[in-house]
Design an enzyme around this catalytic site. Sequence first.
Site, PDB file in Angstrom:
ATOM      1  CD  GLU A 161      43.272  26.584  42.819  1.00 20.20           C
ATOM      2  OE1 GLU A 161      44.193  27.161  43.411  1.00 20.20           O
ATOM      3  OE2 GLU A 161      42.239  26.194  43.379  1.00 20.20           O
ATOM      4  CD  GLU A 174      40.261  32.562  45.010  1.00 24.18           C
ATOM      5  OE1 GLU A 174      40.489  33.273  46.013  1.00 24.18           O
ATOM      6  OE2 GLU A 174      40.949  31.562  44.714  1.00 24.18           O
TER       7      GLU A 174
END
Length: 699
Positions: free
Chosen positions: A153, A148
Amino acid sequence: MSSGVPVSCHSPEMIQYSTEDRTGHSRRQAADEYELVWADEFEGTSLNLTNWQYEVNCDGGGNNEYQCYTAREENVAVRNGSLFLTAVPGAYQSKQYTSGRINTANSSSWKYGRFEMRALLPDARLLWPAFWMMPADSVYGGWAASGEIDILEFRGGRDNQHESNLHYGGTYPKNTYTGTGALVYPTNLTLDFHVFSVTWTPTSMQFYIDDVCHWNASLLNSYNNPASQSFPYTDVGQPFDQPFFIILNLAIGGNFFGADGQSLTLAEAKNWSRPSLEVDYIRVYQRNETDHMLSHPITSNSSSCLSVYSGLTCRTTSANESHLNSYNLDDTLGYLCENYPQYCKNILNGQYYSSCNKAVRTSMAMDQYYRDFGPDNNTCYFSGLGQLNGTTVIYVPSTTIADVQQCSDMWNSLKCRTSSEDVETVGLDLINGARGWLCSNRPQFCTNITNGGYYSHCNPAQMISQAIDLYYLQYASTQGADACSFGGLGYVQAITTSTTSQKSTTTSSTVSSTSSSSSSVASTSTSDVIQSTTRSGQIESISVRVQGRVSDFNVTKFVQTLSNAVKIPIQRLRVNDVRSGSVILDMSILPATDQSDTRTTSSISTAIKSTDTQAILASNGYIVMDVSDSPITTTAPNDTSSQNDSNSSPPYNRLGLILGLSVGLVVLAAVLVVAAIIYYEGRRRRMAEANIAMVLSNG
C-alpha cells in the site's frame, strides 16, 4: 504474533533464472524448486478476461474514497507490455473521479507461494495504489475474519512511504490488524520500476521490495482477537491457511491518508503529473511438490458443477461469477458457512464440490437454507443474489411501498440516524461510503432499502438511517454509541414519550465513545415503544421476551429466524428497542407488502407460540418466554437467566436497596448507643448504692 514493528527477515531464497518459459520470459525458480505457475505479462492490447475481472462500483471501498471504479479503457488499459490503472478527474454517477480495480476471483486463487508485481507507482498526491489478496471463500466469516493480505500500500505524495498489513481477528467490528506502519524507503519509489512481493509459507509471510525483506510475519501464533472477545480460529495460522485471490487497484483519497484524505480538489487532480499505476507483470511461484498442489483454479465450466447447479431449487441468478455482485457473493457464502456450517461441508477445503466456482458453491448452500426455512420466496432472496429454479424471480415488487410521509415517519422513529433527512446536509459521499460498506459486509441490514424493499424509494439519508439503526440495535450492547457513528454519519437519539399522546419525540446526541455505555443502551424504560401511523394503516406493535442476556443476543439472526418461522416477510419486522429482563424486543409490524398478507399482531403472536414455531426457534437457540401485543415489563418472573445480567435490575430498585440499607444502619447505630447509655447508667447507680451501703456499715 508480530508486534507490527518490522523485524529482520531471513535472507530470501536465492532466486535464480532458468530456461525461458512458454511466454518467452525467463522463469524464476528458487533453489528449493519454486516454479512459475501463473503469470500475466500484459502483452496484448486489452485486459485478459481469462485471468481477470473488472470491479465496477462507486462504494468508496468503505474508506470514504473519492472514485467510482469502471471498466472504461481510460481507467483500465493494456498497452506497450503494461497494464495501466489510471485515476481520471471528472463527474461520474455519484463521484467526481474514476479509476480502475481488477481481481482474479473468477480465474484463480492460491494457498502459499511467492506473489510478485513489478510496477511503476503513480506520481500524484492522494493516489492509493495497492497490490493485495482476499480469501476465495469466507471460511471464517465476513471481513476481516477470513483474512486480508496487503502486499503493498502506497500513499501518493509521500513518495518514499509504503506499508504491508494483515487483517484478521473477527468479523467487523471485532477485527484487528498487524502491519509495518508507514515505512520509509531509501529513495523515491515513484522514480523507477520496483518488484513488490510476498513469500507465503505455512509458517510465515515475508514481504519484500526488490528482494529486500522489510517484514516477517509469523504464522505460528493464534490470530484470534481476545481484546474484542472474538475467537473464530481453532489453530495457529488461521485464517491464512486458505486460498486467496489477487487484487490490483488505484484508489483516490480516503481514510488511508488521515486528515488529508478529503482535501483533494478537481483543480489539483487535473494537474497530476502521472496518475497511473503501471504494472509490468504479475507472477505467482509455488514449490513443485507442496505449494503447487494447493493451487486452486476455479473450474467454472465443469459439466458436473453445472449439472448440480441446474438441479437446485434456490440458486444464484447466474452460474457465471462475473455476472454477479462479488460482494454479495462473498457475504452470502460467508454468512451461510459461519452460521450454518452444515451447508458448506461439501463445498470447501478440498471436499467433493470445492472445485466448482463460487456461484455454484454458494448456490448449493443457499438451496439447503431455502429447504430448511422456505418456501417463502424471501428465504432465497439473499440481497437480490438468489432466484428460484426456472422463471420465478425471488423478489416480487411490493404492492405497498413507503411513500414520502412514511419515509419521514420511519426516519423520525429511529434510535440511530443521520443528523438530517436532507441529503445535501448530510453529504452524499458520506452516505455512499457507509452504504457501500454496510450493504456489502452486512447485507442483512439493507434488505429493506435495496431492490424494491419497503423503504427503497426513500431518499438516501433516510435509507442509510434505516440500515445503520439495525446495525446499532445489533451491536449497541457491546460497542455502545460507537455502533451508530459510521465516521460521524450517525447520531443516537434520546427518546422521550408523552403520557397523553403516546407519540415519541426525539433529540439528537452526538456520538462519542464516552457519552453512552453499553448498559445505558441496553436498558431502556418500557415507555420507549415507538407508536406511529401511516397513510396505509396502523403500524402494529409486538413485544417478545426471549431467554438470555442482551450482551450475548444476536438481534439480526433472531429476526431472520422469526420471520422464517412464522412465514412473515422480514420487511414487515422492525426492531425498535432491545431491553433487559431476559431479552425483550419491542418490535413494529409494518403494513403488508403483499395484499394477500393480512395477518394481525394477535395472529402472529399465536403463530410464535405454536409448537412448530417454538421448535424452530429452539433449534436455533431461542427460547420464547412471552409474547404480547403491549410492552412486556422489565421484571422476568421465574427467569434465572437474567439474574446475572448487570442490566436486569431497574435503577430505582438498586437505589431503594441502598437507601434501605443506609437507614437500617443508622437505626442500628442509634439503638446500640442508647443501649450503651442505659448499661453504663445502671452500672453507675449500682456502684453508688454499694458505696453508700459500705459507709453505713462502717459507721
